[in-house]
Design a protein around this motif. Structure first.
Motif, PDB file in Angstrom:
ATOM      1  N   VAL A  43       0.840  -0.966  -0.006  1.00 49.44           N
ATOM      2  CA  VAL A  43      -0.427   0.193  -0.129  1.00 49.44           C
ATOM      3  C   VAL A  43       0.887   1.210   0.156  1.00 49.44           C
ATOM      4  O   VAL A  43       2.123   1.156   0.653  1.00 49.44           O
ATOM      5  CB  VAL A  43      -0.850  -0.226   1.487  1.00 49.44           C
ATOM      6  CG1 VAL A  43      -2.013  -1.159   1.359  1.00 49.44           C
ATOM      7  CG2 VAL A  43      -0.217  -0.086   2.105  1.00 49.44           C
ATOM      8  N   THR A  44       0.206   2.023  -0.910  1.00 51.79           N
ATOM      9  CA  THR A  44       0.618   3.778  -0.659  1.00 51.79           C
ATOM     10  C   THR A  44      -0.080   4.179   0.452  1.00 51.79           C
ATOM     11  O   THR A  44      -1.419   4.643   0.543  1.00 51.79           O
ATOM     12  CB  THR A  44       0.816   4.043  -1.724  1.00 51.79           C
ATOM     13  OG1 THR A  44       1.908   4.044  -2.514  1.00 51.79           O
ATOM     14  CG2 THR A  44       2.346   5.865  -1.697  1.00 51.79           C
ATOM     15  N   ILE A  45      -0.030   4.851   1.557  1.00 53.32           N
ATOM     16  CA  ILE A  45      -0.789   5.276   3.064  1.00 53.32           C
ATOM     17  C   ILE A  45       0.151   7.338   2.768  1.00 53.32           C
ATOM     18  O   ILE A  45       0.909   7.834   2.584  1.00 53.32           O
ATOM     19  CB  ILE A  45       0.519   5.501   4.167  1.00 53.32           C
ATOM     20  CG1 ILE A  45       0.190   3.745   4.312  1.00 53.32           C
ATOM     21  CG2 ILE A  45      -1.078   6.220   5.126  1.00 53.32           C
ATOM     22  CD1 ILE A  45      -0.055   3.492   6.512  1.00 53.32           C
ATOM     23  N   VAL A  46      -1.064   7.977   2.142  1.00 51.09           N
ATOM     24  CA  VAL A  46      -1.138   9.160   1.951  1.00 51.09           C
ATOM     25  C   VAL A  46      -1.764  10.364   3.262  1.00 51.09           C
ATOM     26  O   VAL A  46      -3.168   9.678   3.530  1.00 51.09           O
ATOM     27  CB  VAL A  46      -1.798   9.847   0.487  1.00 51.09           C
ATOM     28  CG1 VAL A  46      -1.190  10.996   0.377  1.00 51.09           C
ATOM     29  CG2 VAL A  46      -0.713   9.042  -0.424  1.00 51.09           C
ATOM     30  N   ALA A  47      -0.976  10.781   3.683  1.00 53.29           N
ATOM     31  CA  ALA A  47      -1.450  11.563   4.694  1.00 53.29           C
ATOM     32  C   ALA A  47      -1.109  13.077   5.037  1.00 53.29           C
ATOM     33  O   ALA A  47      -0.806  13.351   4.282  1.00 53.29           O
ATOM     34  CB  ALA A  47      -1.000  10.723   5.789  1.00 53.29           C
ATOM     35  N   VAL A  48      -2.092  13.586   5.578  1.00 52.17           N
ATOM     36  CA  VAL A  48      -2.599  15.204   5.885  1.00 52.17           C
ATOM     37  C   VAL A  48      -2.190  15.679   6.899  1.00 52.17           C
ATOM     38  O   VAL A  48      -3.330  15.751   7.714  1.00 52.17           O
ATOM     39  CB  VAL A  48      -3.970  16.109   5.116  1.00 52.17           C
ATOM     40  CG1 VAL A  48      -3.480  17.535   5.001  1.00 52.17           C
ATOM     41  CG2 VAL A  48      -4.133  15.676   3.776  1.00 52.17           C
ATOM     42  N   PRO A  49      -0.972  15.869   7.117  1.00 58.02           N
ATOM     43  CA  PRO A  49      -0.490  16.094   8.721  1.00 58.02           C
ATOM     44  C   PRO A  49      -1.859  17.051   9.541  1.00 58.02           C
ATOM     45  O   PRO A  49      -1.798  17.394  10.585  1.00 58.02           O
ATOM     46  CB  PRO A  49       0.981  16.413   9.097  1.00 58.02           C
ATOM     47  CG  PRO A  49       0.865  16.981   7.363  1.00 58.02           C
ATOM     48  CD  PRO A  49      -0.061  16.511   6.214  1.00 58.02           C
ATOM     49  N   LEU A  50      -1.691  18.349   8.975  1.00 58.40           N
ATOM     50  CA  LEU A  50      -2.439  19.341   9.010  1.00 58.40           C
ATOM     51  C   LEU A  50      -3.313  20.405   8.312  1.00 58.40           C
ATOM     52  O   LEU A  50      -3.034  20.243   7.414  1.00 58.40           O
ATOM     53  CB  LEU A  50      -1.536  20.355  10.332  1.00 58.40           C
ATOM     54  CG  LEU A  50      -2.482  22.023  10.891  1.00 58.40           C
ATOM     55  CD1 LEU A  50      -2.489  21.116  11.863  1.00 58.40           C
ATOM     56  CD2 LEU A  50      -1.243  22.433  11.035  1.00 58.40           C
ATOM     57  N   VAL A  51      -4.404  20.223   8.738  1.00 56.59           N
ATOM     58  CA  VAL A  51      -5.642  20.945   7.714  1.00 56.59           C
ATOM     59  C   VAL A  51      -6.110  22.110   8.907  1.00 56.59           C
ATOM     60  O   VAL A  51      -6.569  22.958   7.300  1.00 56.59           O
ATOM     61  CB  VAL A  51      -7.066  20.132   7.734  1.00 56.59           C
ATOM     62  CG1 VAL A  51      -7.752  20.677   6.695  1.00 56.59           C
ATOM     63  CG2 VAL A  51      -6.486  18.560   7.242  1.00 56.59           C
ATOM     64  N   ASN A  52      -5.609  22.709   9.679  1.00 58.21           N
ATOM     65  CA  ASN A  52      -6.390  24.158  10.115  1.00 58.21           C
ATOM     66  C   ASN A  52      -5.326  24.332  10.758  1.00 58.21           C
ATOM     67  O   ASN A  52      -5.458  24.352  12.685  1.00 58.21           O
ATOM     68  CB  ASN A  52      -7.873  23.572  11.266  1.00 58.21           C
ATOM     69  CG  ASN A  52      -8.213  24.577  12.070  1.00 58.21           C
ATOM     70  OD1 ASN A  52      -7.847  25.645  11.443  1.00 58.21           O
ATOM     71  ND2 ASN A  52      -9.320  24.279  11.718  1.00 58.21           N
ATOM     72  N   PRO A  53      -4.809  25.031  10.364  1.00 58.44           N
ATOM     73  CA  PRO A  53      -3.491  25.778  10.851  1.00 58.44           C
ATOM     74  C   PRO A  53      -3.845  27.102  12.210  1.00 58.44           C
ATOM     75  O   PRO A  53      -3.255  27.088  13.441  1.00 58.44           O
ATOM     76  CB  PRO A  53      -2.236  26.137   9.802  1.00 58.44           C
ATOM     77  CG  PRO A  53      -3.484  26.263   8.547  1.00 58.44           C
ATOM     78  CD  PRO A  53      -3.796  25.233   8.244  1.00 58.44           C
ATOM     79  N   ASP A  54      -5.084  27.485  11.122  1.00 62.13           N
ATOM     80  CA  ASP A  54      -5.581  28.851  12.014  1.00 62.13           C
ATOM     81  C   ASP A  54      -6.091  28.435  13.169  1.00 62.13           C
ATOM     82  O   ASP A  54      -5.990  28.973  14.560  1.00 62.13           O
ATOM     83  CB  ASP A  54      -6.583  29.228  11.218  1.00 62.13           C
ATOM     84  CG  ASP A  54      -6.268  30.321   9.836  1.00 62.13           C
ATOM     85  OD1 ASP A  54      -5.005  30.392   9.822  1.00 62.13           O
ATOM     86  OD2 ASP A  54      -6.983  30.600   9.170  1.00 62.13           O
ATOM     87  N   GLY A  55      -6.737  27.551  13.319  1.00 61.81           N
ATOM     88  CA  GLY A  55      -7.287  26.166  14.778  1.00 61.81           C
ATOM     89  C   GLY A  55      -6.546  26.497  15.080  1.00 61.81           C
ATOM     90  O   GLY A  55      -6.345  25.863  16.781  1.00 61.81           O
ATOM     91  N   ARG A  56      -5.537  25.416  15.065  1.00 59.58           N
ATOM     92  CA  ARG A  56      -4.281  24.923  15.608  1.00 59.58           C
ATOM     93  C   ARG A  56      -3.481  26.384  16.453  1.00 59.58           C
ATOM     94  O   ARG A  56      -2.677  26.112  18.105  1.00 59.58           O
ATOM     95  CB  ARG A  56      -3.560  24.056  14.899  1.00 59.58           C
ATOM     96  CG  ARG A  56      -1.951  23.902  15.750  1.00 59.58           C
ATOM     97  CD  ARG A  56      -1.087  22.731  14.616  1.00 59.58           C
ATOM     98  NE  ARG A  56       0.362  22.354  15.240  1.00 59.58           N
ATOM     99  CZ  ARG A  56       1.494  23.443  15.515  1.00 59.58           C
ATOM    100  NH1 ARG A  56       1.347  24.882  15.411  1.00 59.58           N
ATOM    101  NH2 ARG A  56       1.825  22.703  16.035  1.00 59.58           N
TER     102      ARG A  56
END
Length: 181
Positions: free
Chosen positions: A11-24
């Motif tokens: 498998v190839t795992i594709v991830a998005v580590p952070l979607v909401n930098p403002d909220g963080r």
């Protein structure tokens, strides 16, 4: 272990580590720890133009997790899919999800791995559950699989990123100019 290595070789795992930098950033700088919205007060996980988003317009009742104005959480915005973060995720999902055999949402805030939807028709729930189990084991049990078929309906909850991804996996196409296609 051998089973995990075999899975990862296939498998190839594709991830998005952070979607909401403002909220963080808001949380990291002393803001509300329940912050889900971006700097515009839009909850990015409610602002996706998925196949089941906008059920409120069709007469469904308001879900408990819905807000009609900007704030800390649950406001989908004035129009779905218009936040820059949402547009980036739409492009990401449209690129990677059609090629995927399975899709899961390792949901940090919920501490679960969402793997199914009540509107899914492609028969991929078994593959998604198997992948969710394997990833949960790989991550030490921190994200147990959680199915939404029994407690999630087309009742105004729609519009999450998981909804959009599963919609795309079912063949859903969205156009900013024409809407749902």
């Amino acid at each position: 272990d051998a089973a995990t290595r075999l899975m990862l070789s296939r498998v190839t795992i594709v991830a998005v580590p952070l979607v909401n930098p403002d909220g963080r950033d808001l949380i990291m700088n002393g803001g509300d720890p329940d912050q889900k919205s971006n700097a515009n007060g839009v909850d990015l996980n409610r602002a996706m133009p998925s196949v089941n988003a906008g059920q409120l317009a069709a007469g469904a009742h308001l879900a408990e997790e819905y807000a009609d104005e900007s704030g800390v959480a649950f406001f989908a915005g004035e129009r779905l899919g218009t936040e820059s973060e949402t547009q980036a995720m739409i492009k990401w999902f449209n690129t990677y999800v059609p090629q995927a055999t399975a899709y899961i949402d390792l949901h940090q805030q919920g501490g679960v791995s969402f793997y199914d939807k009540p509107f899914a028709t492609s028969g991929t729930d078994e593959a998604c559950l198997g992948f969710a189990d394997a990833m949960n084991a790989l991550l030490g049990g921190g994200y147990p699989p959680y199915g939404e078929k029994d407690d999630y309906a087309l009742d105004g909850d729609g519009g999450t990123m998981t909804d959009y991804a599963r919609s795309v996996s079912e063949g859903f196409v969205y156009s900013y100019r024409l809407g749902r296609m």
